[in-house]
Design a protein around this motif. Structure first.
Motif, short mmCIF file in Angstrom:
data_model
loop_
_atom_site.label_atom_id
_atom_site.label_comp_id
_atom_site.label_asym_id
_atom_site.label_seq_id
_atom_site.Cartn_x
_atom_site.Cartn_y
_atom_site.Cartn_z
N VAL A 196 -2.08 7.64 1.74
CA VAL A 196 -1.13 6.96 0.85
C VAL A 196 -0.68 7.88 -0.27
CG1 VAL A 196 -0.84 5.03 -0.74
CG2 VAL A 196 -2.07 4.71 1.41
N CYS A 256 -8.44 7.33 4.14
CA CYS A 256 -7.23 6.49 4.22
C CYS A 256 -6.40 6.55 2.95
CB CYS A 256 -7.63 5.04 4.51
SG CYS A 256 -8.62 4.82 6.00
N ILE A 286 0.82 -1.20 0.00
CA ILE A 286 0.00 0.00 0.00
C ILE A 286 0.86 1.26 0.00
CG2 ILE A 286 -1.74 1.28 1.28
CD1 ILE A 286 -2.81 -1.18 -0.04
N THR A 287 1.92 1.29 0.80
CA THR A 287 2.78 2.46 0.86
C THR A 287 4.14 2.12 0.30
OG1 THR A 287 3.41 1.88 3.12
CG2 THR A 287 1.61 3.44 2.85
N ILE A 347 -3.09 0.72 5.71
CA ILE A 347 -1.73 0.49 5.23
C ILE A 347 -1.14 -0.79 5.80
CG2 ILE A 347 -1.34 2.95 4.91
CD1 ILE A 347 0.30 2.99 7.47
#
Length: 513
Positions: free
Chosen positions: A424, A420, A309-310, A458
């Motif tokens: 990111v 959310c 995700i990151t 994340i």
């Protein structure tokens, strides 16, 4: 029959990824024993969110997109010659794709030699003229992927032929003005030797100035949906002979409410089977996949490391300051890090304006940018930030998607985002294309409530920082608040203006009538 099909789709049975089309030589990876791509399963068909096409449109659902996953690989590192970006030497080189010299020269001018993962996976299909829907994290080279494919296709597979000067051959639709300008700047470099005429349109700039780009015709149009539709309705250009169409940041199109306009444009272009379509985004949600099903021609679906995700090289940290500690903490950290090319994110325009005032009063070169800043100023600020003349850019989420600004060292979430995914995309402004960077967040009492959702999204806890006295700035200057430029003028007259909060206006002419 339908029940059996859905059982098959949701069963997750593995299926080997198809080989790239024979029309374009498959790139050769550098390591002699690189492992093969993992098997990928077909994604479930998204649920429908709207009615079918209008009467007369082709109502048959196109076949299921094929899924191609990012293969594991060894990663020797080399330096790109001009961009000072760490690249993966195990990736294929651009020279392995047999691009026409005009396109290859632009790639060389840009300082590129090896592909990124998204480019290596999508270019074999796109260069063969097939539709592609690509998902990859921001900063991984999506823009170069679709620009190279578009230039190659227009110069080889799709000659201009007998077309009127008003006929556009290729179109790139982006959700924001900044992203459209950035794509255009990249297209100027990569397409410098192709002879293709570029036009870029977006809101906030004088209509007549942008119209002049079409006086002698344009091959490729880059722009935002609203301004493209305005010019199309005025007959400035025609899109009924479009050969290549690109949708960039498609999920953001949904978020900003542009998707109905996008559908209208697509259905005034040639049918999906008669054009090449490419869709790229940081995320491919179900509603984006539905768009791919309906308005593309059996696209190849390419996902690059969707589980991450990151970005790996972003060092994340969060502090929990009291409200009165936020500004001294930020100023202290900016001074300690000798801020340059630093982005500070806030949630509202008013917070951005106030933060700019305070940072400037404390000798930090900062500038706020939001959706309300006039376009000519926005472009100037972005240019100054790119060049390093502007040290700190204060932004709302309008600037957090799709923009590639090299060498951003730090991202600060002065306000934690309420979404959310925005977290990111914000921290994705740093550590781009293999470099490293820092993302520092403030969990204040107004926005700390969103932290659990962000960490769940994340997949890990953000390391906590300790607010020590040595990192807090002292003697911070808090200038008097400036009135907003768009604030209505005060009414003249006696009485002192309205009553208490929520109460009736006082007599004497100050109340609203």
């Amino acid at each position: 029959m339908i029940t059996k099909l859905f059982k098959k789709l949701f069963s997750g049975s593995p299926k080997a990824s198809p080989t790239p089309p024979a029309a374009v030589p498959a790139p050769q990876a550098a390591p002699p024993a690189a492992p093969e791509a993992p098997a990928a399963s077909r994604p479930p068909r998204p649920r429908r969110e709207r009615s079918r096409s209008p009467a007369g449109a082709n109502s048959a659902a196109p076949p299921q997109p094929r899924v191609h996953a990012d293969p594991p690989r060894n990663k020797p590192r080399v330096e790109a010659p001009k961009k000072n970006v760490i690249i993966d030497a195990s990736m294929p080189t651009y020279a392995s794709f047999n691009l026409v010299p005009e396109v290859m020269q632009g790639i060389t001018d840009a300082g590129f030699s090896h592909c990124t993962a998204i480019q290596a996976q999508t270019l074999p299909f796109a260069l063969a003229g097939r539709d592609v829907a690509g998902q990859a994290q921001t900063g991984t080279g999506k823009t170069a992927a679709f620009l190279v494919a578009m230039f190659q296709s227009l110069l080889t597979h799709m000659p201009r032929g007998d077309r009127a000067p008003t006929d556009i051959r290729g179109i790139v639709i982006a959700p924001t003005r900044e992203l459209a300008v950035q794509i255009h700047n990249d297209a100027v470099v990569l397409g410098r030797h192709t002879g293709l005429k570029l036009a870029c349109v977006f809101g906030g700039v004088d209509y007549e100035k942008q119209r002049t780009q079409f006086e002698n015709g344009a091959d490729i149009l880059i722009g935002t949906p609203g301004r493209i539709i305005d010019y199309y309705r005025q007959g400035v250009f025609d899109i009924n002979k479009i050969q290549v169409v690109v949708l960039d940041e498609a999920d953001r199109m949904f978020d900003l409410g542009f998707i109905d306009d996008i559908r209208k444009l697509l259905r005034r272009m040639p049918a999906p089977a008669q054009r090449q379509s490419m869709l790229f985004s940081a995320t491919l949600s179900q509603r984006v996949l539905e768009l791919a099903y309906e308005d593309m021609n059996s696209p190849e679906l390419v996902r690059i490391e969707p589980e991450r995700i990151t970005a790996d090289k972003v060092r994340q940290l969060i502090y929990f300051p009291a409200m009165e500690e936020k500004l001294p903490l930020l100023i202290g950290l900016l001074r300690k890090e000798d801020a340059h090319r630093t982005i500070v994110f806030v949630n509202t325009r008013r917070a951005a304006d106030r933060l700019e005032e305070v940072l400037r009063a404390n000798n930090i070169n900062a500038q706020a940018i939001s959706g309300d800043v006039p376009q000519n100023k926005r472009l100037r600020y972005m240019k100054e930030f790119h060049s390093g003349e502007l040290a700190v850019l204060i932004a709302t989420d309008v600037a957090s998607r799709g923009l590639h600004i090299p060498d951003v060292s730090h991202v600060y979430n002065f306000d934690l985002p309420q979404d959310c995914a925005d977290y990111v995309h914000r921290i994705g402004r740093t550590a781009r294309a293999g470099t490293e960077g820092d993302a520092v967040s403030f969990g204040c009492e107004d926005y700390a409530q969103y932290l659990p959702e962000i960490e769940a999204y994340i997949g890990h806890k953000i390391p906590r920082g300790t607010i020590a006295a040595e990192i807090m700035a002292t003697g911070v200057i808090f200038p008097k608040r400036k009135p907003r430029e768009d604030a209505p003028p005060r009414r003249s007259g006696g009485g002192g203006g309205g009553g208490g909060r929520g109460g009736p206006p006082r007599s004497g002419g100050g109340g609203r009538r």
